[in-house]
Design an enzyme around this catalytic site. Structure first.
Site, PDB file in Angstrom:
ATOM      1  N   HIS A  61      40.580  32.887  40.426  1.00  9.14           N
ATOM      2  CA  HIS A  61      40.334  31.449  40.459  1.00  9.14           C
ATOM      3  C   HIS A  61      40.696  30.764  39.150  1.00  9.14           C
ATOM      4  CE1 HIS A  61      36.874  32.770  43.296  1.00  9.14           C
ATOM      5  NE2 HIS A  61      37.992  32.635  43.972  1.00  9.14           N
ATOM      6  N   LYS A  71      36.309  30.082  29.811  1.00 11.84           N
ATOM      7  CA  LYS A  71      35.095  30.741  30.291  1.00 11.84           C
ATOM      8  C   LYS A  71      34.651  31.823  29.323  1.00 11.84           C
ATOM      9  CE  LYS A  71      36.286  30.247  35.190  1.00 11.84           C
ATOM     10  NZ  LYS A  71      36.577  30.970  36.426  1.00 11.84           N
ATOM     11  N   TYR A 131      28.305  32.945  33.445  1.00 11.17           N
ATOM     12  CA  TYR A 131      29.372  32.484  32.571  1.00 11.17           C
ATOM     13  C   TYR A 131      29.209  31.021  32.188  1.00 11.17           C
ATOM     14  CZ  TYR A 131      31.526  30.983  37.029  1.00 11.17           C
ATOM     15  OH  TYR A 131      31.776  30.433  38.266  1.00 11.17           O
ATOM     16  N   ASP A 169      39.858  33.158  49.390  1.00  9.99           N
ATOM     17  CA  ASP A 169      40.596  34.039  48.486  1.00  9.99           C
ATOM     18  C   ASP A 169      41.683  34.817  49.212  1.00  9.99           C
ATOM     19  OD1 ASP A 169      39.175  33.103  46.359  1.00  9.99           O
ATOM     20  OD2 ASP A 169      37.869  34.849  46.190  1.00  9.99           O
TER      21      ASP A 169
END
Length: 182
Positions: A61, A71, A131, A169
């Protein structure tokens, strides 16, 4: 903390100093001044957390354009293999990836700058993954690359496990058809 830049410039594996005793353990998970000294300035604005079971693969992603996100990822419970793929066309490492194991035991963190796709595969029975991001999630900028694109040559350690991923996905484009960064 020990900051180790990977083979892809700007991507770091961060290993904390863990203090163990009879009561348990303690470590600093985030220290802005130290992070900026080693990695550079990043203004994290949102924390996210997910729980997944063995074989779950989330990714690859990213957020497009102005919504792009850096991130800082880690695992609180369990074990995952985490992957960052360079999607910057102008980069000498375009299309290459870094893979690292993150677990509750090693307490590593993985910093992924803007311009990368990100995904992970759960190796333990269960994993809690958390995260920080430097841009809030923008659904209209949501994008991805297929996790098993042969051009990426990611050797996911599936070891015969059933990979569980979302319908979204499964429909992600291949790298050659994806919207990329300049």
């Amino acid at each position: 903390m020990d900051y180790k830049e990977t083979a892809i410039k700007g991507v770091y594996i961060i290993e904390p100093r863990v203090f163990n005793d009879a009561r348990g353990y303690f470590f600093e998970a985030w220290k802005q001044a130290e992070f900026e000294e080693h990695v550079g300035p990043v203004n994290f604005v949102q924390d996210n957390e997910s729980k997944s079971s063995r074989g779950v693969l989330r990714g690859l992603h990213y957020q497009r354009g102005e919504a792009s996100q850096a991130k800082l990822v880690r695992v609180i419970k369990g074990c995952v293999v985490d992957v960052a793929v360079d999607l910057r066309r102008s980069s000498p490492t375009f299309g290459q990836h870094v893979m690292v194991e993150l677990s509750e035991e090693n307490k590593r963190q993985f910093f992924i700058p803007r311009g990368f796709a990100h995904g992970f595969l759960v190796l333990s029975d269960e994993a809690i993954f958390t995260y920080k991001v430097d841009n809030p999630y923008a659904p209209e900028a949501d994008a991805g690359v297929r996790w098993n694109d042969p051009d990426l040559a990611i050797n996911w350690p599936t070891d015969g496990m059933e990979v569980l991923t979302s319908e979204k996905d499964l429909r992600q484009p291949l790298l050659k058809d994806a919207e990329l960064f300049d």
